[in-house]
Design a protein around this motif. Structure first.
Motif, PDB file in Angstrom:
ATOM      1  N   LEU A 182      11.303 -34.265 -11.151  1.00  0.00           N
ATOM      2  CA  LEU A 182      10.537 -34.263  -9.904  1.00  0.00           C
ATOM      3  C   LEU A 182      11.389 -34.884  -8.804  1.00  0.00           C
ATOM      4  O   LEU A 182      11.950 -35.979  -8.984  1.00  0.00           O
ATOM      5  CB  LEU A 182       9.248 -35.059 -10.084  1.00  0.00           C
ATOM      6  N   VAL A 183      11.470 -34.196  -7.677  1.00  0.00           N
ATOM      7  CA  VAL A 183      12.273 -34.694  -6.558  1.00  0.00           C
ATOM      8  C   VAL A 183      11.535 -34.375  -5.260  1.00  0.00           C
ATOM      9  O   VAL A 183      10.796 -33.383  -5.176  1.00  0.00           O
ATOM     10  CB  VAL A 183      13.679 -34.068  -6.577  1.00  0.00           C
ATOM     11  N   GLN A 184      11.733 -35.202  -4.266  1.00  0.00           N
ATOM     12  CA  GLN A 184      11.102 -34.981  -2.966  1.00  0.00           C
ATOM     13  C   GLN A 184      11.862 -33.918  -2.174  1.00  0.00           C
ATOM     14  O   GLN A 184      13.065 -33.715  -2.389  1.00  0.00           O
ATOM     15  CB  GLN A 184      11.066 -36.285  -2.166  1.00  0.00           C
ATOM     16  N   PRO A 185      11.185 -33.249  -1.276  1.00  0.00           N
ATOM     17  CA  PRO A 185      11.891 -32.276  -0.409  1.00  0.00           C
ATOM     18  C   PRO A 185      13.068 -32.939   0.298  1.00  0.00           C
ATOM     19  O   PRO A 185      12.972 -34.081   0.763  1.00  0.00           O
ATOM     20  CB  PRO A 185      10.810 -31.868   0.587  1.00  0.00           C
ATOM     21  N   GLY A 186      14.187 -32.204   0.329  1.00  0.00           N
ATOM     22  CA  GLY A 186      15.407 -32.751   0.905  1.00  0.00           C
ATOM     23  C   GLY A 186      16.289 -33.468  -0.089  1.00  0.00           C
ATOM     24  O   GLY A 186      17.436 -33.798   0.229  1.00  0.00           O
ATOM     25  N   GLY A 187      15.779 -33.703  -1.276  1.00  0.00           N
ATOM     26  CA  GLY A 187      16.532 -34.413  -2.293  1.00  0.00           C
ATOM     27  C   GLY A 187      17.503 -33.521  -3.058  1.00  0.00           C
ATOM     28  O   GLY A 187      17.640 -32.325  -2.755  1.00  0.00           O
ATOM     29  N   SER A 188      18.149 -34.112  -4.063  1.00  0.00           N
ATOM     30  CA  SER A 188      19.167 -33.421  -4.854  1.00  0.00           C
ATOM     31  C   SER A 188      18.922 -33.616  -6.342  1.00  0.00           C
ATOM     32  O   SER A 188      18.347 -34.629  -6.762  1.00  0.00           O
ATOM     33  CB  SER A 188      20.562 -33.943  -4.509  1.00  0.00           C
ATOM     34  N   ASP A 209       9.828 -24.491  -2.352  1.00  0.00           N
ATOM     35  CA  ASP A 209       9.998 -23.148  -2.902  1.00  0.00           C
ATOM     36  C   ASP A 209      11.022 -23.094  -4.034  1.00  0.00           C
ATOM     37  O   ASP A 209      11.107 -22.081  -4.733  1.00  0.00           O
ATOM     38  CB  ASP A 209      10.438 -22.163  -1.804  1.00  0.00           C
ATOM     39  N   ASP A 210      11.794 -24.147  -4.215  1.00  0.00           N
ATOM     40  CA  ASP A 210      12.744 -24.190  -5.328  1.00  0.00           C
ATOM     41  C   ASP A 210      12.070 -24.605  -6.636  1.00  0.00           C
ATOM     42  O   ASP A 210      12.715 -24.597  -7.687  1.00  0.00           O
ATOM     43  CB  ASP A 210      13.880 -25.169  -5.014  1.00  0.00           C
ATOM     44  N   THR A 211      10.812 -24.970  -6.581  1.00  0.00           N
ATOM     45  CA  THR A 211      10.082 -25.361  -7.780  1.00  0.00           C
ATOM     46  C   THR A 211      10.004 -24.197  -8.760  1.00  0.00           C
ATOM     47  O   THR A 211       9.555 -23.104  -8.410  1.00  0.00           O
ATOM     48  CB  THR A 211       8.665 -25.826  -7.414  1.00  0.00           C
ATOM     49  N   ALA A 212      10.478 -24.436  -9.984  1.00  0.00           N
ATOM     50  CA  ALA A 212      10.527 -23.376 -10.996  1.00  0.00           C
ATOM     51  C   ALA A 212      11.065 -23.973 -12.297  1.00  0.00           C
ATOM     52  O   ALA A 212      11.527 -25.109 -12.329  1.00  0.00           O
ATOM     53  CB  ALA A 212      11.428 -22.236 -10.535  1.00  0.00           C
ATOM     54  N   GLN A 257      12.362 -27.861 -16.219  1.00  0.00           N
ATOM     55  CA  GLN A 257      11.467 -27.792 -15.066  1.00  0.00           C
ATOM     56  C   GLN A 257      12.040 -28.573 -13.887  1.00  0.00           C
ATOM     57  O   GLN A 257      12.451 -29.731 -14.022  1.00  0.00           O
ATOM     58  CB  GLN A 257      10.093 -28.368 -15.437  1.00  0.00           C
ATOM     59  N   VAL A 258      12.024 -27.926 -12.731  1.00  0.00           N
ATOM     60  CA  VAL A 258      12.373 -28.582 -11.467  1.00  0.00           C
ATOM     61  C   VAL A 258      11.155 -28.489 -10.555  1.00  0.00           C
ATOM     62  O   VAL A 258      10.659 -27.392 -10.294  1.00  0.00           O
ATOM     63  CB  VAL A 258      13.591 -27.925 -10.800  1.00  0.00           C
TER      64      VAL A 258
END
Length: 115
Positions: free
Chosen positions: A11-17, A88-91, A110-111
């Motif tokens: 799990l990462v916040q938007p803008g993260g890596s 939108d990169d969640t997948a 899972q990302v």
């Protein structure tokens, strides 16, 4: 036969890596191309990024400039560096490799990109 094992999702916040890794059970020198696909809920599996053993890369338009695929033949590992992540990169991200006429897949990692 090739076994591929992914790691590095989360799990990462938007803008993260995040950096994904795909470890192969054998030398990847002859496995070409190798790379990453992803599948979001309710959507088809799609190409993210691949690299041939000669270093030719192919990226989905949606990830160009944000994601980088690389391979380390000495470690039998392929990587996907993901920057500026978006919801939108969640997948589920799958590692893929082609050896001869056969395609091999990992079990997926899972990302999730969410605040």
């Amino acid at each position: 036969q090739v076994q591929l094992v992914e790691s590095g999702g989360g799990l990462v916040q938007p803008g993260g890596s995040l950096r994904l890794s795909c470890a192969a059970s054998r030398s990847i020198f002859s496995i070409s191309p190798m790379g990453w696909y992803r599948q979001a809920p309710g959507k088809k599996r799609e190409l993210v990024a691949t690299m041939t053993r000669g270093g030719i890369v192919n990226y989905a338009e949606s990830v160009k400039g944000r994601f980088t695929v690389s391979r380390d033949n000495a470690k039998n590992t392929v990587y996907l560096q993901m920057n500026s992540l978006k919801p939108d990169d969640t997948a589920i991200y799958y590692c893929n490799g082609r050896l001869g006429a056969s395609d091999y897949w990992g079990q997926g990692t899972q990302v999730t990109v969410s605040s």
